[in-house]
Scaffold this motif. Structure first.
Motif, PDB file in Angstrom:
ATOM      1  N   GLU A 114      42.596  30.237  50.640  1.00  0.00           N
ATOM      2  CA  GLU A 114      42.731  31.508  51.687  1.00  0.00           C
ATOM      3  C   GLU A 114      43.995  32.312  50.809  1.00  0.00           C
ATOM      4  N   ARG A 115      44.753  31.446  50.502  1.00  0.00           N
ATOM      5  CA  ARG A 115      46.255  32.024  50.094  1.00  0.00           C
ATOM      6  C   ARG A 115      45.671  32.798  48.771  1.00  0.00           C
ATOM      7  N   LEU A 116      44.769  32.382  47.884  1.00  0.00           N
ATOM      8  CA  LEU A 116      44.419  33.128  46.744  1.00  0.00           C
ATOM      9  C   LEU A 116      43.204  33.978  46.843  1.00  0.00           C
ATOM     10  N   GLU A 117      42.911  34.142  48.073  1.00  0.00           N
ATOM     11  CA  GLU A 117      41.702  35.095  48.584  1.00  0.00           C
ATOM     12  C   GLU A 117      40.123  34.676  47.718  1.00  0.00           C
ATOM     13  N   ILE A 118      40.084  33.386  47.731  1.00  0.00           N
ATOM     14  CA  ILE A 118      38.740  32.921  47.370  1.00  0.00           C
ATOM     15  C   ILE A 118      38.233  32.052  48.321  1.00  0.00           C
ATOM     16  N   TYR A 119      38.705  31.999  49.557  1.00  0.00           N
ATOM     17  CA  TYR A 119      37.859  31.069  50.653  1.00  0.00           C
ATOM     18  C   TYR A 119      36.499  31.520  50.917  1.00  0.00           C
ATOM     19  N   ASP A 120      36.471  32.976  50.974  1.00  0.00           N
ATOM     20  CA  ASP A 120      35.046  33.468  51.259  1.00  0.00           C
ATOM     21  C   ASP A 120      34.234  33.448  50.120  1.00  0.00           C
ATOM     22  N   LYS A 121      34.829  32.781  48.882  1.00  0.00           N
ATOM     23  CA  LYS A 121      33.696  32.605  47.875  1.00  0.00           C
ATOM     24  C   LYS A 121      33.309  31.006  47.651  1.00  0.00           C
ATOM     25  N   LYS A 122      33.882  30.289  48.414  1.00  0.00           N
ATOM     26  CA  LYS A 122      33.801  28.843  48.293  1.00  0.00           C
ATOM     27  C   LYS A 122      32.327  28.357  47.825  1.00  0.00           C
ATOM     28  N   ASP A 123      31.327  28.886  48.329  1.00  0.00           N
ATOM     29  CA  ASP A 123      30.051  28.512  48.518  1.00  0.00           C
ATOM     30  C   ASP A 123      29.081  29.269  47.472  1.00  0.00           C
ATOM     31  N   LYS A 124      29.809  30.056  46.526  1.00  0.00           N
ATOM     32  CA  LYS A 124      29.085  30.721  45.684  1.00  0.00           C
ATOM     33  C   LYS A 124      29.078  29.780  44.094  1.00  0.00           C
ATOM     34  N   TYR A 125      28.094  30.078  43.611  1.00  0.00           N
ATOM     35  CA  TYR A 125      28.337  29.267  42.003  1.00  0.00           C
ATOM     36  C   TYR A 125      29.411  29.927  41.302  1.00  0.00           C
ATOM     37  N   VAL A 126      30.081  29.032  40.590  1.00  0.00           N
ATOM     38  CA  VAL A 126      31.022  29.687  39.719  1.00  0.00           C
ATOM     39  C   VAL A 126      30.690  30.692  38.702  1.00  0.00           C
ATOM     40  N   ARG A 127      29.389  30.501  38.446  1.00  0.00           N
ATOM     41  CA  ARG A 127      28.948  31.614  37.237  1.00  0.00           C
ATOM     42  C   ARG A 127      28.766  33.125  38.000  1.00  0.00           C
ATOM     43  N   GLU A 128      28.835  33.079  39.320  1.00  0.00           N
ATOM     44  CA  GLU A 128      28.887  34.391  40.041  1.00  0.00           C
ATOM     45  C   GLU A 128      30.333  34.972  40.214  1.00  0.00           C
ATOM     46  N   LEU A 129      31.388  34.259  39.924  1.00  0.00           N
ATOM     47  CA  LEU A 129      32.509  34.570  40.318  1.00  0.00           C
ATOM     48  C   LEU A 129      33.247  35.355  39.231  1.00  0.00           C
ATOM     49  N   SER A 130      34.062  36.490  39.388  1.00  0.00           N
ATOM     50  CA  SER A 130      34.546  37.256  38.250  1.00  0.00           C
ATOM     51  C   SER A 130      35.583  36.379  37.668  1.00  0.00           C
ATOM     52  N   LYS A 131      36.022  36.934  36.522  1.00  0.00           N
ATOM     53  CA  LYS A 131      37.035  36.173  35.669  1.00  0.00           C
ATOM     54  C   LYS A 131      38.285  35.769  36.359  1.00  0.00           C
ATOM     55  N   GLY A 132      39.021  36.725  37.179  1.00  0.00           N
ATOM     56  CA  GLY A 132      40.030  36.688  37.853  1.00  0.00           C
ATOM     57  C   GLY A 132      39.660  35.431  39.168  1.00  0.00           C
TER      58      GLY A 132
END
Ligand SMILES: Nc1ncnc2c1ncn2[C@@H]1O[C@H](COP(=O)(O)OP(=O)(O)OP(=O)(O)O)[C@@H](O)[C@H]1O
Length: 233
Positions: A114-132
């Motif tokens: 939550e602190r790093l603002e990635i909690y809402d991405k927790k169930d996405k595949y890593v390959r779908e995430l941005s570089k940051g």
């Protein structure tokens, strides 16, 4: 404590690191600066146990390649080493199992995500995430095991300003809780408010060690340019 004594690393004929010694003490933020090709990544990868080297490297007195060292050590590589087809949550689960963490790991990773603002991405595949986002995930995962010594290789590259602020306050919290924080970076301006001890590398050697107190309000960037003869920070 991260202790490096007489580290030398040669790649075929290139001496990338030439007999350097340094210490990242508990409760301090230690930074490693140097122009491109100075030997920073080679030093960091040697500490992380990824390279063969000459010399002695210990993490809280344990030789760096031992299980005891790895248990208390966090490493955030320059390029995140993640599994493309696992989600952030599955990565955390994997680490929790590997390190036999208590059941509270779920609460802990939730707070960090939550602190790093990635909690809402927790169930996405890593390959779908941005570089940051992958960079932030890599930091979050390294903190999950509550390491005593944490090694960051260029942690601020690719992060947005808010994430940079979060990462800087994470450095300060780790420091306040007595952890050894060791950061390799080019970005002197951004890290300037938080460092305690700086090592400047050039051409494989450490050419300067200075504490913030010794600098007495002086300009680290100016010192860097003078010592490295105008090489790019
Ligand atoms: N795998 C390798 N094989 C051969 N030479 C290498 C290898 N990795 C690094 N080097 C060389 O070692 C020297 C130090 O490189 P290193 O990547 O440690 O520098 P750096 O300070 O991290 O640079 P940068 O800021 O550009 O990332 C350079 O001359 C580089 O070309």
């Amino acid at each position: 404590m991260i202790s490096v004594k007489n580290l030398t690393k040669e790649y075929k004929k290139i001496k990338a690191v030439d007999n350097i010694s340094l210490t990242a003490k508990p409760g301090e933020i230690t930074i490693l600066l140097g122009p491109n090709g100075a030997g920073k990544s080679t030093t960091i990868k040697s500490i992380a146990g990824l390279l063969k080297f000459e010399g002695e490297i210990t993490i809280c007195e344990f030789p760096n390649k031992t299980i005891d060292a790895k248990r208390i050590f966090g490493y955030i590589p320059e390029t995140p080493a993640l599994y493309e087809l696992l989600t952030p949550w599955e990565h955390a689960e994997f680490i929790a199992k590997a390190y036999k963490l208590n059941n509270d790991w779920k609460d802990k990773i939730k707070v960090i995500f939550e602190r790093l603002e990635i909690y809402d991405k927790k169930d996405k595949y890593v390959r779908e995430l941005s570089k940051g986002m992958t960079q932030k995930l890599s930091i979050a995962l390294a903190l999950l095991t509550d390491p005593k010594a944490v090694l960051f290789d260029e942690p601020l590259v690719g992060l947005d300003p808010k994430a940079i602020n979060e990462v800087l306050s994470i450095f300060e919290e780790l420091k306040a809780s007595g952890k050894s924080v060791f950061v390799s970076t080019h970005i002197i301006d951004t890290i300037n408010d938080v460092w305690d001890r700086a090592y400047i590398m050039n051409k494989g050697k450490i050419i300067c060690e200075v504490t913030k107190d010794q600098l007495e309000g002086g300009d680290l960037k100016k010192m860097f340019f003078e010592l490295t003869e105008g090489a790019e920070a």
